[in-house]
Design a protein around this motif. Structure first.
Motif, PDB file in Angstrom:
ATOM      1  N   ASP A  47     -11.592   3.991   8.812  1.00 38.54           N
ATOM      2  CA  ASP A  47     -11.888   3.062   7.650  1.00 38.54           C
ATOM      3  C   ASP A  47     -11.169   3.426   6.550  1.00 38.54           C
ATOM      4  OD1 ASP A  47     -13.346   1.414   5.959  1.00 38.54           O
ATOM      5  OD2 ASP A  47     -15.144   2.286   6.124  1.00 38.54           O
ATOM      6  N   ARG A  48     -10.329   2.482   6.210  1.00 40.22           N
ATOM      7  CA  ARG A  48      -9.311   2.586   5.326  1.00 40.22           C
ATOM      8  C   ARG A  48      -9.797   1.972   4.013  1.00 40.22           C
ATOM      9  NH1 ARG A  48      -3.212   1.121   4.877  1.00 40.22           N
ATOM     10  NH2 ARG A  48      -4.003   0.801   2.839  1.00 40.22           N
ATOM     11  N   SER A  49     -10.898   1.170   4.167  1.00 36.64           N
ATOM     12  CA  SER A  49     -11.322   0.182   3.329  1.00 36.64           C
ATOM     13  C   SER A  49     -11.906   0.604   2.007  1.00 36.64           C
ATOM     14  CB  SER A  49     -12.421  -0.764   3.773  1.00 36.64           C
ATOM     15  OG  SER A  49     -13.560  -0.100   3.892  1.00 36.64           O
ATOM     16  N   GLY A  50     -12.346   2.137   1.922  1.00 34.95           N
ATOM     17  CA  GLY A  50     -13.002   2.767   0.741  1.00 34.95           C
ATOM     18  C   GLY A  50     -14.267   2.537   0.780  1.00 34.95           C
ATOM     19  N   GLY A  51     -14.892   1.916   1.829  1.00 37.25           N
ATOM     20  CA  GLY A  51     -16.438   1.570   1.579  1.00 37.25           C
ATOM     21  C   GLY A  51     -16.457  -0.202   1.407  1.00 37.25           C
TER      22      GLY A  51
ATOM     23  N   SER B 151       0.786  -1.161  -0.052  1.00 34.23           N
ATOM     24  CA  SER B 151       0.077   0.120  -0.044  1.00 34.23           C
ATOM     25  C   SER B 151       0.717   1.329  -0.078  1.00 34.23           C
ATOM     26  CB  SER B 151      -0.986   0.155   1.252  1.00 34.23           C
ATOM     27  OG  SER B 151      -1.771   1.191   1.380  1.00 34.23           O
ATOM     28  N   PRO B 152       0.489   2.145  -0.567  1.00 36.10           N
ATOM     29  CA  PRO B 152       1.324   3.612  -0.466  1.00 36.10           C
ATOM     30  C   PRO B 152       0.828   4.365   0.673  1.00 36.10           C
ATOM     31  CG  PRO B 152      -0.871   3.891  -1.885  1.00 36.10           C
ATOM     32  CD  PRO B 152      -0.758   2.312  -1.572  1.00 36.10           C
ATOM     33  N   GLY B 153       0.042   3.834   1.754  1.00 28.62           N
ATOM     34  CA  GLY B 153      -0.121   4.654   2.771  1.00 28.62           C
ATOM     35  C   GLY B 153      -0.429   3.537   4.028  1.00 28.62           C
ATOM     36  N   TYR B 154       0.267   4.151   5.181  1.00 30.50           N
ATOM     37  CA  TYR B 154       0.105   3.466   6.496  1.00 30.50           C
ATOM     38  C   TYR B 154      -0.260   4.087   7.593  1.00 30.50           C
ATOM     39  CZ  TYR B 154       1.369   0.074  10.109  1.00 30.50           C
ATOM     40  OH  TYR B 154       1.454  -0.593  11.261  1.00 30.50           O
ATOM     41  N   LEU B 155      -1.083   3.577   8.704  1.00 32.12           N
ATOM     42  CA  LEU B 155      -1.708   4.363   9.642  1.00 32.12           C
ATOM     43  C   LEU B 155      -1.395   3.537  10.602  1.00 32.12           C
ATOM     44  CD1 LEU B 155      -5.133   4.859   8.182  1.00 32.12           C
ATOM     45  CD2 LEU B 155      -3.968   6.498   9.119  1.00 32.12           C
ATOM     46  N   GLN B 156      -0.575   4.340  11.704  1.00 30.50           N
ATOM     47  CA  GLN B 156      -0.247   3.566  12.825  1.00 30.50           C
ATOM     48  C   GLN B 156      -0.628   4.320  14.234  1.00 30.50           C
ATOM     49  OE1 GLN B 156       0.489   1.510  15.310  1.00 30.50           O
ATOM     50  NE2 GLN B 156       2.187   0.689  14.285  1.00 30.50           N
ATOM     51  N   CYS B 157      -2.260   3.999  14.448  1.00 29.12           N
ATOM     52  CA  CYS B 157      -2.653   4.849  15.415  1.00 29.12           C
ATOM     53  C   CYS B 157      -2.353   4.571  16.670  1.00 29.12           C
ATOM     54  CB  CYS B 157      -4.288   3.964  15.350  1.00 29.12           C
ATOM     55  SG  CYS B 157      -5.451   4.400  14.131  1.00 29.12           S
ATOM     56  N   ALA B 158      -1.358   3.791  16.960  1.00 28.79           N
ATOM     57  CA  ALA B 158      -0.675   3.747  18.429  1.00 28.79           C
ATOM     58  C   ALA B 158      -0.269   4.938  18.476  1.00 28.79           C
ATOM     59  CB  ALA B 158       0.119   2.385  18.601  1.00 28.79           C
ATOM     60  N   LEU B 159       0.365   5.621  17.586  1.00 28.36           N
ATOM     61  CA  LEU B 159       1.212   6.791  17.751  1.00 28.36           C
ATOM     62  C   LEU B 159       0.163   8.195  18.091  1.00 28.36           C
ATOM     63  CD1 LEU B 159       3.669   6.609  14.704  1.00 28.36           C
ATOM     64  CD2 LEU B 159       4.149   6.348  17.335  1.00 28.36           C
TER      65      LEU B 159
ATOM     66  N   ALA C 277      -9.756   6.021   1.353  1.00 34.58           N
ATOM     67  CA  ALA C 277      -9.451   4.872   0.670  1.00 34.58           C
ATOM     68  C   ALA C 277      -7.871   4.853   0.557  1.00 34.58           C
ATOM     69  CB  ALA C 277     -10.226   5.235  -0.794  1.00 34.58           C
ATOM     70  N   LEU C 278      -7.158   4.020   1.029  1.00 31.36           N
ATOM     71  CA  LEU C 278      -5.936   3.798   0.915  1.00 31.36           C
ATOM     72  C   LEU C 278      -5.857   2.604   0.190  1.00 31.36           C
ATOM     73  CD1 LEU C 278      -4.059   4.612   4.463  1.00 31.36           C
ATOM     74  CD2 LEU C 278      -3.926   5.786   2.125  1.00 31.36           C
ATOM     75  N   PRO C 279      -5.483   2.518  -1.174  1.00 34.19           N
ATOM     76  CA  PRO C 279      -5.385   1.350  -1.922  1.00 34.19           C
ATOM     77  C   PRO C 279      -4.454   0.241  -1.324  1.00 34.19           C
ATOM     78  CG  PRO C 279      -4.268   2.963  -3.135  1.00 34.19           C
ATOM     79  CD  PRO C 279      -4.879   3.572  -1.954  1.00 34.19           C
ATOM     80  N   ALA C 280      -5.010  -1.150  -1.500  1.00 30.47           N
ATOM     81  CA  ALA C 280      -3.899  -2.157  -1.138  1.00 30.47           C
ATOM     82  C   ALA C 280      -4.001  -3.222  -2.055  1.00 30.47           C
ATOM     83  CB  ALA C 280      -4.613  -2.996   0.062  1.00 30.47           C
ATOM     84  N   TYR C 281      -2.501  -3.535  -2.401  1.00 30.76           N
ATOM     85  CA  TYR C 281      -2.443  -4.320  -3.605  1.00 30.76           C
ATOM     86  C   TYR C 281      -1.925  -5.556  -3.720  1.00 30.76           C
ATOM     87  CZ  TYR C 281      -2.613   0.285  -5.691  1.00 30.76           C
ATOM     88  OH  TYR C 281      -2.806   1.666  -5.860  1.00 30.76           O
ATOM     89  N   GLU C 282      -2.122  -6.647  -4.086  1.00 36.45           N
ATOM     90  CA  GLU C 282      -1.584  -7.861  -4.047  1.00 36.45           C
ATOM     91  C   GLU C 282      -0.074  -7.468  -4.603  1.00 36.45           C
ATOM     92  OE1 GLU C 282      -2.337 -10.868  -3.138  1.00 36.45           O
ATOM     93  OE2 GLU C 282      -4.557 -10.482  -2.699  1.00 36.45           O
TER      94      GLU C 282
ATOM     95  N   THR D  30      -9.484  -2.304   7.664  1.00 42.48           N
ATOM     96  CA  THR D  30      -8.827  -2.340   6.473  1.00 42.48           C
ATOM     97  C   THR D  30      -9.494  -3.295   5.509  1.00 42.48           C
ATOM     98  OG1 THR D  30      -6.399  -2.350   7.547  1.00 42.48           O
ATOM     99  CG2 THR D  30      -6.460  -3.058   5.252  1.00 42.48           C
ATOM    100  N   THR D  31      -9.799  -4.619   5.758  1.00 40.80           N
ATOM    101  CA  THR D  31     -10.688  -5.402   4.864  1.00 40.80           C
ATOM    102  C   THR D  31     -11.956  -5.504   5.693  1.00 40.80           C
ATOM    103  OG1 THR D  31      -9.759  -7.358   5.823  1.00 40.80           O
ATOM    104  CG2 THR D  31      -8.663  -6.256   3.885  1.00 40.80           C
ATOM    105  N   GLY D  32     -11.987  -5.508   7.202  1.00 44.38           N
ATOM    106  CA  GLY D  32     -13.061  -5.725   7.769  1.00 44.38           C
ATOM    107  C   GLY D  32     -12.911  -7.095   8.416  1.00 44.38           C
ATOM    108  N   GLY D  33     -12.017  -7.752   8.054  1.00 39.67           N
ATOM    109  CA  GLY D  33     -11.719  -9.275   8.415  1.00 39.67           C
ATOM    110  C   GLY D  33     -11.794  -9.425   9.814  1.00 39.67           C
TER     111      GLY D  33
END
Ligand SMILES: [Zn+2]
Length: 198
Positions: free
Chosen positions: A145-149, A29-37, A164-169, A118-121
């Motif tokens: 919510d970074r799933s983009g819905g 992914s081009p973006g990362y969120l570290q909520c702990a910070l 919406a932060l994209p995540a790629y294989e 991220t994915t809701g998993g």
């Protein structure tokens, strides 16, 4: 707390990183969120918890359930604002479960709270823990919510910030294709335009 203010809070805390990251899911992914910070500052954690609680209050939750570890701090703060218990589920032999004597009754109305969806998993897995105990899941809450819905939940999701932060294989990652060096979150992220592929 509006989206711009939240984004600013994340940036100032160094919690929103831009570059090329390998997520814990294995996706790039081009973006990362570290909520702990953000949550390392208790006053910020309390404010974020109150904001999530405000959005979810109409669901009349009687208890908050969070997945360990990422959901614990924000779950606790949401529960504080709602005046309800804060439970967490954790992995035992790979399966998310209630331990430490935590119990959920079948009359409980559970709000599942996470830091980032991220994915809701993991939200779905936590919902399953509550349902397996006989409780009713009334909704889900998150800081981001970074799933983009695209997170498919069968309950309402209340997130303070939707980005919406994209995540790629990995084999379809355009950042890899462009030769951006990848970093694992936790290391020092520096996007490097040196043409090297990992
Ligand atoms: Zn990549």
């Amino acid at each position: 707390m509006d989206q711009d203010k939240l984004l600013d809070l994340f940036r100032r805390s160094g919690a929103l990183l831009e570059g090329h990251f390998r997520l814990s899911s294995g996706l790039h992914s081009p973006g990362y969120l570290q909520c702990a910070l953000v949550l390392q500052h208790p006053d910020q954690a309390t404010a974020l918890g109150a904001a999530v609680a405000e959005r979810a209050r109409a669901l009349r939750p009687s208890v908050v359930l969070s997945p360990a570890l990422g959901g614990i701090v924000i779950g606790h703060e949401v529960a504080r604002a709602l005046g309800v218990r804060a439970l967490f589920a954790e992995r035992a032999d790979g399966v998310l479960t209630l331990r430490r004597g935590f119990t959920l009754g079948d009359a409980e109305r559970v709000l599942v709270v996470e830091d980032v969806v991220t994915t809701g998993g993991s939200t779905r897995e936590t919902m399953q823990v509550a349902r397996a105990a006989g409780a009713t899941v009334v909704g889900a809450g998150a800081i981001v919510d970074r799933s983009g819905g695209t997170a498919q939940l069968d309950v309402p999701l209340h997130a303070l910030l939707a980005i919406a932060l994209p995540a790629y294989e990995p084999d379809r990652c355009p950042l890899c294709a462009q030769g951006f060096a990848i970093v694992k979150p936790g290391s020092r992220p520096q996007p490097v335009r040196d043409g090297n592929v990992e």
